[in-house]
Design a protein around this motif. Structure first.
Motif, PDB file in Angstrom:
ATOM      1  N   UNK A 175     -26.663 -32.601   9.633  1.00  0.00           N
ATOM      2  CA  UNK A 175     -27.661 -32.686  10.500  1.00  0.00           C
ATOM      3  C   UNK A 175     -28.377 -31.465  10.841  1.00  0.00           C
ATOM      4  N   UNK A 176     -29.496 -31.379  10.449  1.00  0.00           N
ATOM      5  CA  UNK A 176     -30.118 -30.064  10.488  1.00  0.00           C
ATOM      6  C   UNK A 176     -31.267 -30.006  11.660  1.00  0.00           C
ATOM      7  N   UNK A 177     -31.120 -30.994  12.901  1.00  0.00           N
ATOM      8  CA  UNK A 177     -31.878 -30.758  14.002  1.00  0.00           C
ATOM      9  C   UNK A 177     -31.630 -29.537  14.391  1.00  0.00           C
ATOM     10  N   UNK A 178     -32.741 -28.907  14.475  1.00  0.00           N
ATOM     11  CA  UNK A 178     -32.825 -27.251  14.958  1.00  0.00           C
ATOM     12  C   UNK A 178     -33.160 -27.410  16.524  1.00  0.00           C
ATOM     13  N   UNK A 179     -32.231 -27.025  17.363  1.00  0.00           N
ATOM     14  CA  UNK A 179     -32.634 -27.163  18.881  1.00  0.00           C
ATOM     15  C   UNK A 179     -32.587 -25.460  19.159  1.00  0.00           C
ATOM     16  N   UNK A 180     -33.349 -25.499  20.282  1.00  0.00           N
ATOM     17  CA  UNK A 180     -33.462 -24.014  21.035  1.00  0.00           C
ATOM     18  C   UNK A 180     -31.958 -23.601  21.440  1.00  0.00           C
ATOM     19  N   UNK A 181     -31.620 -22.513  21.296  1.00  0.00           N
ATOM     20  CA  UNK A 181     -30.426 -21.728  22.069  1.00  0.00           C
ATOM     21  C   UNK A 181     -30.211 -21.981  23.542  1.00  0.00           C
ATOM     22  N   UNK A 182     -31.383 -22.058  24.143  1.00  0.00           N
ATOM     23  CA  UNK A 182     -31.247 -21.983  25.594  1.00  0.00           C
ATOM     24  C   UNK A 182     -32.912 -22.387  25.876  1.00  0.00           C
ATOM     25  N   UNK A 183     -33.040 -22.132  27.343  1.00  0.00           N
ATOM     26  CA  UNK A 183     -34.485 -22.179  27.812  1.00  0.00           C
ATOM     27  C   UNK A 183     -35.554 -21.367  27.337  1.00  0.00           C
TER      28      UNK A 183
END
Lengths: 301, 322
Positions: free
Chosen positions: A143-151
């Motif tokens: 799963x390569x969904x890239x999500x931001x590390x924080x706000x």
């Protein structure tokens, strides 16, 4: 044969024309980091995306938006996906790029036997054609969904040539490279550890010409395997380092590293001479993205 | 066995800048065959393997003061390393030019066949010697060659040469060799075997086909020499592959398979600066032949004193011609 070809035209999921083959060859070559690589091509109304992966730790995507094509007819239901050998595909496309000649090619999918069909269409008396056999693609293995590390984002943009040079220099310690971002003083550090150690530091205020942008509100540090990091810049086409626009690196949740390059797909220099402003259409850019997973023991610090 | 001649300026220009670099790319060693009328550079004519080439010059194109004698109708043949020969000519020319610049009188480059005792050897060895004489000095360069061929070998070479001169029935003309070369150089990454079709309609069709990819190029409406035929109207809308296959079935085309590597090598002959090239396939697909044509400078007339052609021996005839 002729009747099936005409039939295929009516039912083709994709029929597109391209007038700068070399630009596409450059863009696709930038994700070619080893000899045999299987690629998945996904076609949609927005364009063509090519995806390659390695060992479940590295993934690269090349986005060829429909604006890069002079004709783009898409008539599929859903998004067709198929697998091809990347090396073969690039070598084959390269055959169509004859220096000093304008090369317009037609790309069509699927052929009568699910092939990817290519042919040159700019000369009546000389025609280059290719049929590439496609495979049913494997499912994406991670799963390569890239999500931001924080706000707030953790990212920096560095001149592409400088990034490539830094990563090339980190070769001798080998093994793994630690990337550290810290807000005070704002800086990025690449530290290679292995046979010895080598540290390359980009200070934001000291090197504004190298480090173009910097966003970081808390210190973060992750380790990445050198060979995967190297793949992100090893085959950058010369126009990327020459234009030296800048490559953006972002650290996402879990330390996933995203590296983005912009590859110019402007038409060949010969046609450029007629453009007095020398202005390049902004849409003639292919986007290349790499996703690198951090090493397991490289936890957040 | 004697051979002695002066290399003319034209001969130097032809060999040093054009033919020797081109022939060297085909294969490092070749046979040099000298007769009363011709000097011929031959590649692989006797072993018949893969790529053959024949570059033939009238004596006047290269030499003056040409003297040759042997017990075999004044014919001499031997093997020579092309890169050594090229180096020797290049440096002799350099010396000649320096001497001329220094105002020395008529320097000429003499070439002759000699037997010498090399250092540390008791056996005399044959050499091709280049001698540049100035007013006060002489520079001599020896290029080692093979033992001259026996009478039987020379006969065999002559008959191979005679049979290599046979022309295919249909030849098509390719003008832009650079374009063809750039295409084949890129194509060679994809596979090793090249299918070639040549039709009486003036079509040249090249194709590499593997289990993963078929990549080809069709050049149409080329000038045809020899047997020609009108292409059927209904073939126009066909794919290149179908068109070629139908032409073969009708007897209007020949097909052959050759090594991509050999084909690419033969295209290196463009460094010999031919004015155009003709491609043809011998009957039954025995071999593909390319004949390079040279014009008399400043004209469109064929220079008959120079000829260069290559033949590729078939791997097998394509089996998929239904």
């Amino acid at each position: 044969m002729s009747s099936s070809a005409i039939g295929a035209e009516e039912t083709a999921d994709l029929l597109c024309h391209l007038d700068n083959v070399q630009g596409i060859v450059d863009a696709l070559s930038s994700v070619r980091w080893k000899r045999h690589q299987d690629a998945v091509i996904e076609v949609s109304e927005h364009g063509i995306v090519l995806i390659v992966e390695d060992s479940g730790c590295l993934q690269a995507k090349v986005y060829l938006q429909r604006e890069l094509f002079i004709r783009y007819d898409y008539s599929a239901q859903g998004r067709p996906r198929f697998g091809v050998g990347l090396g073969l595909f690039v070598d084959c496309l390269n055959t169509f790029s004859v220096p000093g000649h304008s090369n317009t090619i037609e790309i069509r999918y699927p052929g009568p036997d699910m092939q990817l069909l290519l042919k040159s269409i700019d000369s009546l008396d000389a025609c280059i054609y290719a049929e590439i056999r496609t495979r049913i693609p494997d499912t994406i293995s991670w799963d390569y969904d890239f999500e931001p590390a924080g706000s707030s984002p953790l990212s920096f943009t560095v001149k592409s040539a400088a990034l490539k040079e830094a990563i090339d220099d980190l070769e001798w310690p080998g093994s793994s490279v630690q990337i550290t971002l810290q807000p005070a003083p704002p800086s990025v550090m690449f530290k290679g550890e292995g046979h010895g150690d080598l540290q390359i530091e980009f200070m934001y205020y000291a090197n504004t010409d190298l480090l173009i942008a910097f966003h970081c509100d808390h210190a973060v540090s992750h380790r990445y395997k050198y060979k995967f990091l190297r793949a992100t810049t090893s085959n950058l086409p010369s126009n990327v380092t020459k234009d030296n626009r800048g490559s953006k690196l972002t650290i996402g949740r879990g330390g996933m590293l995203k590296v983005q390059h912009l590859v110019s797909v402007a038409r060949s220099a010969a046609t450029h001479q007629y453009n007095p402003s020398g202005y390049q259409q902004p849409s003639r850019i292919a986007y290349v993205e790499f996703f690198v997973k951090p090493e397991v023991d490289g936890d957040d610090t | 066995m004697k051979f002695k001649a002066f290399l003319t300026d034209n001969g130097v220009a032809l060999l040093e800048k054009r033919f020797l670099p081109a022939l060297d790319k085909i294969d490092k060693t070749c046979n040099l065959y000298l007769t009363r009328d011709h000097a011929v550079f031959l590649h692989n004519l006797l072993n018949g393997d893969g790529l053959q080439s024949v570059a033939q010059f009238r004596i006047e194109a290269l030499f003056d003061g040409y003297r040759i004698s042997s017990q075999n109708e004044d014919r001499i043949a031997f093997a020579v390393d092309l890169s050594l020969l090229h180096r020797a000519i290049r440096s002799s020319v350099g010396i000649c030019n320096e001497l001329t610049a220094a105002g020395s009188a008529s320097e000429r480059l003499q070439i002759k066949l000699v037997k010498k005792l090399p250092a540390n050897s008791t056996q005399p060895m044959p050499f091709l010697t280049f001698e540049t004489k100035g007013y006060k000095s002489a520079v001599i360069q020896d290029v080692p060659i093979s033992k001259p061929m026996s009478r039987a070998q020379v006969l065999e070479l002559q008959s191979a040469l005679d049979s290599a001169q046979a022309l295919p029935k249909t030849l098509v003309q390719v003008h832009d060799l650079n374009q063809l070369q750039s295409f084949v150089d890129r194509m060679r990454h994809v596979g090793d075997v090249l299918n070639v079709w040549i039709s009486k309609h003036g079509d040249l069709h090249l194709q590499i086909s593997t289990t993963l990819i078929t990549l080809g190029a069709e050049f149409r409406k080329l000038v045809v020499l020899g047997e020609r035929a009108e292409a059927p109207r209904e073939d126009r809308s066909l794919s290149a592959q179908a068109r070629s296959e139908r032409a073969v079935t009708r007897g209007d085309a020949e097909a052959v398979q050759v090594s991509v590597k050999h084909f690419a090598k033969s295209l290196q002959c463009h460094t010999a600066k031919p004015d155009c090239a003709f491609y043809g396939i011998a009957e039954q697909g025995a071999c593909l032949t390319v004949i390079f044509q040279f014009f008399i400078p400043g004209t469109r007339q064929t220079d008959k004193s120079i000829s260069l052609h290559c033949s590729f021996f078939f791997l097998s005839t394509p089996s998929n011609l239904g």
